[in-house]
Motif scaffolding. Sequence first.
Motif, PDB file in Angstrom:
ATOM      1  N   VAL A 176       0.827  -1.212   0.000  1.00 23.96           N
ATOM      2  CA  VAL A 176       0.000   0.000   0.000  1.00 23.96           C
ATOM      3  C   VAL A 176       0.857   1.256   0.000  1.00 23.96           C
ATOM      4  O   VAL A 176       0.374   2.365  -0.157  1.00 23.96           O
ATOM      5  N   ILE A 177       2.141   1.060   0.225  1.00 24.39           N
ATOM      6  CA  ILE A 177       3.042   2.207   0.246  1.00 24.39           C
ATOM      7  C   ILE A 177       3.690   2.292  -1.132  1.00 24.39           C
ATOM      8  O   ILE A 177       4.123   1.283  -1.671  1.00 24.39           O
ATOM      9  N   ALA A 178       3.726   3.500  -1.679  1.00 22.79           N
ATOM     10  CA  ALA A 178       4.272   3.658  -3.032  1.00 22.79           C
ATOM     11  C   ALA A 178       5.671   3.029  -3.116  1.00 22.79           C
ATOM     12  O   ALA A 178       6.427   3.053  -2.147  1.00 22.79           O
ATOM     13  N   ASP A 179       5.962   2.481  -4.287  1.00 15.98           N
ATOM     14  CA  ASP A 179       7.252   1.805  -4.500  1.00 15.98           C
ATOM     15  C   ASP A 179       8.416   2.629  -3.986  1.00 15.98           C
ATOM     16  O   ASP A 179       8.510   3.821  -4.239  1.00 15.98           O
ATOM     17  N   GLY A 180       9.311   1.988  -3.272  1.00 17.44           N
ATOM     18  CA  GLY A 180      10.518   2.669  -2.811  1.00 17.44           C
ATOM     19  C   GLY A 180      10.299   3.524  -1.580  1.00 17.44           C
ATOM     20  O   GLY A 180      11.233   4.150  -1.080  1.00 17.44           O
ATOM     21  N   LYS A 181       9.063   3.567  -1.082  1.00 20.96           N
ATOM     22  CA  LYS A 181       8.796   4.465   0.052  1.00 20.96           C
ATOM     23  C   LYS A 181       8.670   3.733   1.391  1.00 20.96           C
ATOM     24  O   LYS A 181       8.372   4.354   2.409  1.00 20.96           O
ATOM     25  N   ILE A 182       8.886   2.416   1.394  1.00 24.63           N
ATOM     26  CA  ILE A 182       8.723   1.671   2.656  1.00 24.63           C
ATOM     27  C   ILE A 182       9.719   2.176   3.687  1.00 24.63           C
ATOM     28  O   ILE A 182       9.374   2.387   4.850  1.00 24.63           O
ATOM     29  N   ALA A 183      10.965   2.370   3.241  1.00 26.76           N
ATOM     30  CA  ALA A 183      12.004   2.804   4.181  1.00 26.76           C
ATOM     31  C   ALA A 183      11.662   4.188   4.742  1.00 26.76           C
ATOM     32  O   ALA A 183      11.779   4.433   5.944  1.00 26.76           O
ATOM     33  N   GLN A 184      11.206   5.082   3.862  1.00 26.01           N
ATOM     34  CA  GLN A 184      10.832   6.434   4.300  1.00 26.01           C
ATOM     35  C   GLN A 184       9.673   6.376   5.296  1.00 26.01           C
ATOM     36  O   GLN A 184       9.655   7.081   6.310  1.00 26.01           O
ATOM     37  N   PHE A 185       8.740   5.519   4.997  1.00 19.48           N
ATOM     38  CA  PHE A 185       7.569   5.361   5.858  1.00 19.48           C
ATOM     39  C   PHE A 185       7.992   4.881   7.240  1.00 19.48           C
ATOM     40  O   PHE A 185       7.525   5.371   8.274  1.00 19.48           O
ATOM     41  N   TRP A 186       8.903   3.887   7.266  1.00 16.54           N
ATOM     42  CA  TRP A 186       9.393   3.354   8.542  1.00 16.54           C
ATOM     43  C   TRP A 186      10.099   4.453   9.344  1.00 16.54           C
ATOM     44  O   TRP A 186       9.895   4.592  10.552  1.00 16.54           O
ATOM     45  N   THR A 187      10.904   5.241   8.655  1.00 17.97           N
ATOM     46  CA  THR A 187      11.627   6.327   9.322  1.00 17.97           C
ATOM     47  C   THR A 187      10.646   7.298   9.979  1.00 17.97           C
ATOM     48  O   THR A 187      10.866   7.758  11.099  1.00 17.97           O
ATOM     49  N   LEU A 188       9.541   7.591   9.286  1.00 14.57           N
ATOM     50  CA  LEU A 188       8.550   8.515   9.850  1.00 14.57           C
ATOM     51  C   LEU A 188       7.867   7.918  11.087  1.00 14.57           C
ATOM     52  O   LEU A 188       7.610   8.629  12.063  1.00 14.57           O
ATOM     53  N   LEU A 189       7.615   6.606  11.049  1.00 13.71           N
ATOM     54  CA  LEU A 189       7.038   5.961  12.240  1.00 13.71           C
ATOM     55  C   LEU A 189       8.030   6.004  13.404  1.00 13.71           C
ATOM     56  O   LEU A 189       7.655   6.286  14.544  1.00 13.71           O
ATOM     57  N   GLU A 190       9.294   5.737  13.095  1.00 18.26           N
ATOM     58  CA  GLU A 190      10.323   5.814  14.150  1.00 18.26           C
ATOM     59  C   GLU A 190      10.369   7.220  14.755  1.00 18.26           C
ATOM     60  O   GLU A 190      10.490   7.374  15.973  1.00 18.26           O
ATOM     61  N   ASP A 191      10.268   8.229  13.896  1.00 21.17           N
ATOM     62  CA  ASP A 191      10.287   9.616  14.394  1.00 21.17           C
ATOM     63  C   ASP A 191       9.173   9.832  15.420  1.00 21.17           C
ATOM     64  O   ASP A 191       9.357  10.530  16.414  1.00 21.17           O
ATOM     65  N   LEU A 192       8.019   9.198  15.166  1.00 23.05           N
ATOM     66  CA  LEU A 192       6.880   9.378  16.075  1.00 23.05           C
ATOM     67  C   LEU A 192       7.108   8.658  17.411  1.00 23.05           C
ATOM     68  O   LEU A 192       6.568   9.059  18.433  1.00 23.05           O
TER      69      LEU A 192
END
Length: 303
Positions: A112-128
């Motif tokens: 469900v996360i745009a291609d190549g954006k899983i790592a970015q998404f994880w980083t944003l969750l970690e930030d939270l």
Amino acid sequence: MTRTIKLSDGKSIPALQWGNGSGGLNGKHDPALEYGITALKAGVKAIDTAELYKTEVATGEALKQAAFKKEDIWVTTKNVQATPEVVKANVQDRLSKLGFKPDLLLIHNPFVIADGKIAQFWTLLEDLVLDGTLEGVSLGVSNFRPQDLEAVLSVARIKPVVNQLEYHPYVLTHLQPVLDIHSKHGIVTEAYGPLTPVLRHPTGGPIKPILERIAQRLSKETGTEVDTAAVLLLWTIGKGVVAVTTSTKEHNIKKIVQVDTALPDLTKEEIEEIEAAGRKVHFRNYKEHMSKDFPAPNLPEDL
Ligand SMILES: NC(=O)c1ccc[n+]([C@@H]2O[C@H](COP(=O)([O-])OP(=O)(O)OC[C@H]3O[C@@H](n4cnc5c(N)ncnc54)[C@H](OP(=O)(O)O)[C@@H]3O)[C@@H](O)[C@H]2O)c1
């Protein structure tokens, strides 16, 4: 005493969980509330919910109406709709729907996360987690293939504590590369669809007679009626894997609790025998993306 499994962040997660994302509960507030209360009163210690199931409000309500304190019940939720741009608002929505912070938040699906954006998404969750919004909340993933795990692990400051995916003896051969990554990084496997071999496989396949024999042994030794579903749940827990099952039938909900509280562990030999027979078959219920760029093994569905 209920069984727990230690996560890499030090928390202990209940080994047997009741989910409200299947069995006719998904998307339906009232049954998720009604059976959530039944499950909690029967002794279930963990509820698995998700944004996608639209059952987070019912989960929070069930705890309230069954008069359980949040700290006594483990709650997992998952987010799916968020793009990196709206992840913070999405997470706040999870907290407000539940009415509390979950113990565990999972990315529901990598696709469900745009291609190549899983790592970015994880980083944003970690930030939270690091800015306190998700303080005390464990982070994990769901339905991640080897390539999805590698993408996250390549940037992770906080490693996922679990990967929740379809897990039972008939997917073990396919999942081996995923399981190897789990072992290497201390990621606990969470099994959904754990009863697939007894419920959804057309014949039950090669593990059926083994499960029946063990069910007979346990029935005799415990003086209670132990079914093959219970044996399969004991096998899952025996593998060190969290079993996420469900039921809307009170007698089956009670059996699920009984597996955890009243039945002994399977022997090492029994666990290995089920695994060896299961590995010769490939049968999956939830197909989705799991074989995309991660080919399924060339094994029969039955023997
Ligand atoms: N992360 C994901 O993408 C994902 C995907 C799928 C599921 N999940 C989670 O995992 C949960 C469970 O998934 P699942 O339904 O596939 O699990 P499952 O354990 O394979 O199957 C659950 C079904 O087993 C039946 N059952 C329970 N105990 C039984 C017994 N003793 N004998 C015979 N049947 C029995 C129940 O039906 P009765 O109501 O008739 O008892 C229920 O519908 C979901 O609710 C959800 O929370 C997550």
